[in-house]
Design an enzyme around this catalytic site. Sequence first.
Site, PDB file in Angstrom:
ATOM      1  CB  THR A 413       8.935   0.406   0.727  1.00 51.07           C
ATOM      2  OG1 THR A 413      10.100   0.979   1.791  1.00 51.07           O
ATOM      3  CG2 THR A 413       7.713   0.442   1.395  1.00 51.07           C
ATOM      4  CD  GLU A 451      12.797  -0.300   7.606  1.00 49.57           C
ATOM      5  OE1 GLU A 451      12.362   0.778   7.142  1.00 49.57           O
ATOM      6  OE2 GLU A 451      12.923  -1.662   6.784  1.00 49.57           O
ATOM      7  CB  SER A 478       7.768   3.722   9.354  1.00 56.00           C
ATOM      8  OG  SER A 478       7.126   3.528   8.200  1.00 56.00           O
TER       9      SER A 478
HETATM   10  N1  GLY Z   1      11.790   2.495   5.410  1.00 58.53           N
HETATM   11  C1  GLY Z   1      10.445   3.217   4.687  1.00 58.53           C
HETATM   12  C2  GLY Z   1       9.636   3.571   5.734  1.00 58.53           C
HETATM   13  O1  GLY Z   1       9.302   2.778   6.714  1.00 58.53           O
HETATM   14  O2  GLY Z   1       9.180   4.806   5.687  1.00 58.53           O
END
Ligand code: GLY
Length: 594
Positions: A413, A451, A478
Site C-alpha cells: 500500500t 487483495e 479495506s
Molecule cells: N490492503 C490494505 C487495505 O485495503 O486496507
Amino acid sequence: MGKLPKGAGEAPSRRRRKGVLSVCAALMIGAATAQAQDAFRAPEAATGRSVRAVDAPTHAMVAAANPLAAAAGRDILRAGGSAVDAAIAVQLVLNLVEPQSSGIGGGAFLLHWDQAKRSLVSLDGRETAPAAATPDRFLRPDGKPMAFMEAVVGGRAVGVPGTVRLMEEAHRRWGRLPWPRLFEPAIRLAEEGFPVSPRLNGLLGKETALKSDPRALAYFYESDGQPKAVGSLLKNPAFASTLRMIADRGADGFYSGEIAQDVIATLVGHPFSPGDMTLEDLKAYEVIERPPVCGTYRAYRICGMGPPSSGGIAVLQILGVLETQDLERMGPGADAAHWMTEAGRLAFADRALYLGDPAFVSVPTRGLLDRNYIKSRAALVRADRSMGRATPGEPPGRRAFLAPAQDGIEFGTSHISVVDRDGNAVAMTTTIEDGFGARLMTKGGFLLNNELTDFNFVPTADGKPVANRVEPGKRPRSSMAPTIAFDAFDRLYAVLGSPGGSQIIGYVAKTLVGILDWKLDPQRAVDLGNFGSRNGPTELEAGTEAEAWKTALEAKGHEVRLMEMTSGIQVILVTPAGLIGGADSRREGVAIGD
Ligand code: GLY
C-alpha cells in the site's frame, strides 16, 4: 485559521531523524533521473530514515512514497497537468520504483476535490472477487482457516485489479493532459533504469516467497540470490511495453487482449495455489463512484472513503469521540493517547461487525456516524481506566453480523496526495495488499495483488454470516483512508492518507489531530510517534516519544505493546501563504512542489 500553523518549518524532533532535505534539494531530485539516483546515494538517504520535506510554501505540490514518483507528478503539474494527471503519473512510477506496495496489478480508492465546481467525488477502484469465488475460498479441507501466507502466495488471493480502470475514469473526468503523456515518465524510467532504493533492497532481503516466482527472482535478485544492491540500476522493458500498450489502447489494453491473457495465465498456472479468475472477470471490471463519507470535527469538515473501505467511517468515529475532549489542552502525551486508543477500540469493534461491501451487506453508514450514537459511544470511555476490549454498538439502521478475526499488519500500500495550481486535489491510497502482493509477476513486468485476503477467512459463526466473507463479485473490506479536510469556511485545508493495513486508520486520525488540534506543522504531525488501538493491545511506536507514555497508560490498565509502526503518511496542507507538505520518513516519502 488564516495563519501558518504554529510550528510550521520546525525541525522534526523524532530521535531517529537523520536530516532534512531543503525544498531546493527536494526539487533537484526531480530535475533529472541522474540527480534522482544521487538522492538515493546520499548518506542520509542510505539510512532510509531521512526526512524529505518541503519547508517553504508552494502553490502546487505532490507528496508520494518515493522521490522519483513525486518528481514525475511534479513534472506533470509543471507541464500544465491537473492533480489527477499528476496522481496517475505518480502511480505508474510507483509501480516501478516501489513495486512492493501498489501498481496496475492492484486496486485503489481516489478522492477528488474539484475547486471550480466545489465538488468532492470518491471513486472505488477496489479489486473484486472473481465470479467463481465462494465463501470457503480460504478454508482448508478440514474447515479450518488457512494461515495468512498460505492464502497470500499464488493465484487464489488475486482480485480483479481496479487501478487501471480507476486511472482512466479519473482522467476522463478531470484529466487535462493527453493520457499517453502521463505514461512517459514511467516508460522512460522502465527503459533507462532506476536505482534500487534502500527500502526496496531491505524488503527484498527479507523476502522468501517472492523467490519462488521465476520472473520475480530474475528481476529482483542477483544470480546468488542476493537482492539487487541499493543504487543499482533496475530496468524493466517488459513493464515499459505494458505501459505503451495501455497508453495506446486505454484501459481496454489492460482488461482485454495480450495483457489480460498474461494475467490469467500467470495466476491460473501457479503450481500449488492456482487462481480461478477469467478473462470475463477482467472484462466486467467497473469503477464505482460512491458518496464520500463526511463529518465535522470541531470547525473542520473531514471527508473520506466509504464502504467497502472501513477507513472513512472509522476515522470519523474516532474523531467524534475525541471531540468530546479538549485535545488541544491535553497536547501529545499519555492522556491524549488514552482517549485516542479508547476511541480506536470502539471504532474497530463496530468495524468488525458492520463493515463490508455495501453491494452485499447492509452497512449502517449513517447510523455509525450519527452524532448521538457517537456521543453514546464516547460516554463508554472512562478517563481513569481503559475499557480493555470494546464491544460493538447498536447504531441506528444496524443489522447483526458476527465479529470477524483481528487483522494483521501489512507492508504493501502507498498513498499519493496532490494539489494543483487551481486548487484541485487528489487523495489516492493504492495497494497490492501485502508487500509484493501475491508474489506473482506477470510477463508484462508487474506484480499481482493478494487483495482477497482482506476478506475474512471464516465466513460464518454461530450460523450467522460474517459481513466481510468472500462472495463472487464482492470487494473486500479495506482500511484505506484517503482523506480531504475543509476549514471553517469550507475551503480545502488538508489532503492526506497512509499505507499500513488496519493501522492506517490510527495513522490518519493521529495526523489529523496533530494538525487540527495541536497545530503541528504537517511534517511534525507525520513524524510524531504513532499510537493507536485496533481493539486489542494499545500500540505505541517504539523508538519515539510515544514510548514515554507507556507507564502512565499501563497505570490506567492498558496492555501496551511497543512496536514498529511503519506508516507512510503523505500530507499537504493548504494555507493562505501556500501549500506545505509532510512526507513519511519511515518509508521514502517526499513532498515537493513549485
Ligand atoms: N490492503 C490494505 C487495505 O485495503 O486496507
